[in-house]
Scaffold this active site. Structure first.
Site, PDB file in Angstrom:
ATOM      1  N   LYS A  98       0.822  -1.214   0.000  1.00  0.00           N
ATOM      2  CA  LYS A  98       0.000   0.000   0.000  1.00  0.00           C
ATOM      3  C   LYS A  98       0.860   1.270   0.000  1.00  0.00           C
ATOM      4  O   LYS A  98       0.627   2.194  -0.788  1.00  0.00           O
ATOM      5  CB  LYS A  98      -0.878  -0.028   1.260  1.00  0.00           C
ATOM      6  CG  LYS A  98      -1.974   0.987   1.300  1.00  0.00           C
ATOM      7  CD  LYS A  98      -2.676   0.981   2.662  1.00  0.00           C
ATOM      8  CE  LYS A  98      -3.261  -0.376   3.009  1.00  0.00           C
ATOM      9  NZ  LYS A  98      -4.058  -0.336   4.267  1.00  0.00           N
ATOM     10  N   LYS A 110       2.282  -4.242  11.012  1.00  0.00           N
ATOM     11  CA  LYS A 110       0.923  -4.293  11.582  1.00  0.00           C
ATOM     12  C   LYS A 110       0.989  -4.992  12.921  1.00  0.00           C
ATOM     13  O   LYS A 110       1.784  -5.908  13.121  1.00  0.00           O
ATOM     14  CB  LYS A 110      -0.009  -5.061  10.639  1.00  0.00           C
ATOM     15  CG  LYS A 110      -1.484  -4.945  10.996  1.00  0.00           C
ATOM     16  CD  LYS A 110      -2.032  -3.562  10.689  1.00  0.00           C
ATOM     17  CE  LYS A 110      -3.016  -3.558   9.605  1.00  0.00           C
ATOM     18  NZ  LYS A 110      -3.385  -2.372   8.960  1.00  0.00           N
ATOM     19  N   THR A 194      -9.179   7.789   5.776  1.00  0.00           N
ATOM     20  CA  THR A 194      -9.333   6.571   4.972  1.00  0.00           C
ATOM     21  C   THR A 194     -10.581   6.694   4.098  1.00  0.00           C
ATOM     22  O   THR A 194     -10.551   6.392   2.896  1.00  0.00           O
ATOM     23  CB  THR A 194      -9.391   5.319   5.875  1.00  0.00           C
ATOM     24  OG1 THR A 194      -8.282   5.383   6.780  1.00  0.00           O
ATOM     25  CG2 THR A 194      -9.304   4.052   5.069  1.00  0.00           C
ATOM     26  N   GLY A 222     -20.183  -2.779   6.426  1.00  0.00           N
ATOM     27  CA  GLY A 222     -19.287  -2.339   7.503  1.00  0.00           C
ATOM     28  C   GLY A 222     -19.489  -0.867   7.775  1.00  0.00           C
ATOM     29  O   GLY A 222     -19.498  -0.048   6.856  1.00  0.00           O
ATOM     30  N   GLY A 227     -16.249   2.795   6.988  1.00  0.00           N
ATOM     31  CA  GLY A 227     -17.558   2.700   6.322  1.00  0.00           C
ATOM     32  C   GLY A 227     -18.386   3.951   6.545  1.00  0.00           C
ATOM     33  O   GLY A 227     -19.030   4.465   5.624  1.00  0.00           O
ATOM     34  N   TYR A 228     -18.341   4.470   7.764  1.00  0.00           N
ATOM     35  CA  TYR A 228     -19.123   5.666   8.093  1.00  0.00           C
ATOM     36  C   TYR A 228     -18.660   6.861   7.262  1.00  0.00           C
ATOM     37  O   TYR A 228     -19.456   7.528   6.599  1.00  0.00           O
ATOM     38  CB  TYR A 228     -19.032   5.978   9.591  1.00  0.00           C
ATOM     39  CG  TYR A 228     -19.485   7.391   9.917  1.00  0.00           C
ATOM     40  CD1 TYR A 228     -20.836   7.736   9.811  1.00  0.00           C
ATOM     41  CD2 TYR A 228     -18.579   8.372  10.303  1.00  0.00           C
ATOM     42  CE1 TYR A 228     -21.265   9.037  10.071  1.00  0.00           C
ATOM     43  CE2 TYR A 228     -18.998   9.675  10.566  1.00  0.00           C
ATOM     44  CZ  TYR A 228     -20.334   9.996  10.444  1.00  0.00           C
ATOM     45  OH  TYR A 228     -20.758  11.282  10.685  1.00  0.00           O
ATOM     46  N   SER A 356      -1.500   9.688   7.729  1.00  0.00           N
ATOM     47  CA  SER A 356      -0.550   9.343   8.794  1.00  0.00           C
ATOM     48  C   SER A 356       0.833   9.859   8.421  1.00  0.00           C
ATOM     49  O   SER A 356       1.571  10.375   9.268  1.00  0.00           O
ATOM     50  CB  SER A 356      -0.453   7.823   8.971  1.00  0.00           C
ATOM     51  OG  SER A 356      -1.439   7.351   9.846  1.00  0.00           O
TER      52      SER A 356
HETATM   53  N1  GLU Z   1      -4.679   0.900   9.706  1.00  0.00           N
HETATM   54  C1  GLU Z   1      -4.642   1.706   8.518  1.00  0.00           C
HETATM   55  C2  GLU Z   1      -4.379   0.842   7.305  1.00  0.00           C
HETATM   56  O1  GLU Z   1      -4.642  -0.325   7.295  1.00  0.00           O
HETATM   57  C3  GLU Z   1      -3.711   2.895   8.643  1.00  0.00           C
HETATM   58  C4  GLU Z   1      -2.286   2.600   8.945  1.00  0.00           C
HETATM   59  C5  GLU Z   1      -1.440   3.809   9.265  1.00  0.00           C
HETATM   60  O2  GLU Z   1      -1.949   4.925   9.296  1.00  0.00           O
HETATM   61  O3  GLU Z   1      -0.249   3.610   9.492  1.00  0.00           O
HETATM   62  O4  GLU Z   1      -3.985   1.321   6.272  1.00  0.00           O
END
Ligand code: GLU
Length: 422
Positions: A98, A110, A194, A222, A227-228, A356
């Site tokens: 990503k 993660k 997001t 979701g 989703g919101y 982020s």
């Molecule tokens: N948890 C989010 C993702 O899956 C954001 C991760 C982040 O900001 O580092 O992309």
């Protein structure tokens, strides 16, 4: 049980076949692909918490650091009963991909804890976050690994973890975590990022297919943060949101849902099932939501929502993946044969990690941006990524996921080669 990590590896292998021709030294290329199917480091610990009733309880915690050839590991922390080593491995792999898709200077990580946070009191949760922060401390930092929120975590949890980290290291270091509260160095626009990023992809796709928002029916599976915000932004721009769901089921209205109103009801009543009974709204199962005759289906919950078992019932013309890993490779194969466009997670939900990145940049500068600047920069990055992927889709006649992976894996492998890692 479907293994999310096996799926991530299958996705990498499928694109490796396409990418191989671009590398003269096949041995180096094979080595790089092999290394992308493993992790640099996986740390785990059983965390002991004193519960309010005086008893101690054990929670299994993880952090997976997949690959940092392009920059520090980056990725969220998930609190969920279904967290597993396999899951954090998959999610950290997708983070590496990503970050490269949108061209931000990070690798992938993660973390997660096997816990249902709704069953903990605030003080138990604070305790768990701080213990987890202490456990992470030797492994993270602005130039090492930068955690953030994921499913069931948010700014409150980041604040607690940051406190534990700074207490242990003895200095302030806001750039170690992103998704923090504004007061502690968070960024404007991070909460909705997001959803906002996914919305920009939706706009790009609608332009590409020459559709119009008012005639685009969308069903969303979701209704957490992602989703919101996605539903709200799309609905504000005139798209027809016909269904929204949570784990209890979905609210459905062919003529379009008032997202803000339904979100308010859910906030008060807890679940869409309760909302439907109390407010006499049309209620369908999550299975029925998948089979709705809509233009775009948006899985925004967890992995493996669309599989070989239910892909057949999907009637949507396109899937816009806001969750991580919602479509299995086997489910995808069925849909691609029917010419359903699948806009992949590694593009659609990259808005979160992109903001982020802006937060980290602001922290490193000790300076804060306006929301306008955050959204303009986000839009530029999302538009650019969509444009690059679409160009590859058109030239190579491959799927959106394959195109996104081809661009991204090339960036990661080139970084590995430049470093002499392979
Ligand atoms: N948890 C989010 C993702 O899956 C954001 C991760 C982040 O900001 O580092 O992309």
């Amino acid at each position: 049980m479907i293994s999310a990590f096996e799926n991530a590896k299958k996705q990498i292998d499928a694109v490796a076949l396409l990418l191989k021709t671009e590398y003269q030294d096949k041995l180096i290329f094979e080595k790089a692909i092999k290394s992308l199917k493993t992790h640099q480091k996986i740390i785990k610990k059983k965390i002991l918490i004193r519960m309010d009733n005086g008893k101690t309880k054990v929670f299994q915690a993880y952090r997976s650091q997949h690959n940092d050839a392009r920059g520090p590991f980056k990725g969220g922390i998930r609190f969920h009963p279904k967290v597993s080593e396999d899951e954090v491995k998959a999610l950290s792999t997708w983070m590496t991909i990503k970050c490269a898709v949108v061209g931000i200077p990070y690798g992938g990580g993660k973390g997660g804890i096997i816990v249902d946070p709704k069953k903990l009191s605030d003080s138990e949760l604070e305790n768990l976050c701080k213990k987890y922060g202490e456990f992470l401390t030797p492994h993270i930092g602005p130039w090492r690994d930068v955690p953030a929120p994921d499913v069931n975590t948010g700014e409150r949890e980041m604040a607690w973890m940051l406190e534990a980290y700074e207490k242990k290291t003895g200095f302030h270091s806001p750039a170690t975590f992103t998704g923090k509260p504004l007061e502690l160095g968070g960024s404007l626009g991070r909460t909705e990022a997001t959803g906002q990023g996914g919305f920009y992809i939706l706009q790009n796709y609608i332009q590409h297919t020459r559709s119009v928002p008012a005639r685009t029916a969308i069903a969303i599976q979701g209704f957490g943060n992602v989703g919101y915000w996605f539903s709200k932004l799309a609905s504000n721009s005139g798209y027809k949101i016909v269904a929204v769901s949570d784990s209890s089921g979905a609210i459905y209205d062919r003529k379009g849902i008032d997202v803000e109103k339904v979100a308010g009801y859910k906030e008060r009543l807890g679940s869409f099932e309760k909302v439907s009974t109390e407010k006499k709204m049309n209620f369908i199962t999550n299975e029925e939501l998948l089979s709705l005759d809509v233009d775009i289906l948006v899985p925004a919950a967890l992995e493996n929502a669309i599989t070989v078992d239910n892909a057949k019932i999907i009637r949507a013309k396109a899937i816009l993946e806001m969750a991580n890993g919602p479509t299995t490779p086997e489910g995808e194969e069925i849909l691609l044969k029917r010419n359903v466009d699948i806009l992949p997670d590694v593009l659609c939900n990259a808005g979160g990690v992109t903001v982020s990145y802006f937060e980290w940049v602001q922290n490193l500068h000790g300076y804060s941006w306006t929301k306008k600047k955050v959204n303009e920069e986000l839009k530029e990055i999302m538009n650019k990524a969509f444009g690059e992927i679409l160009a590859v889709v058109k030239v190579k006649k491959i799927s959106f996921r394959e195109a996104a992976y081809a661009l991204s894996l090339k960036r990661i492998i080139d970084a590995m080669i430049l470093r002499g890692r392979v």
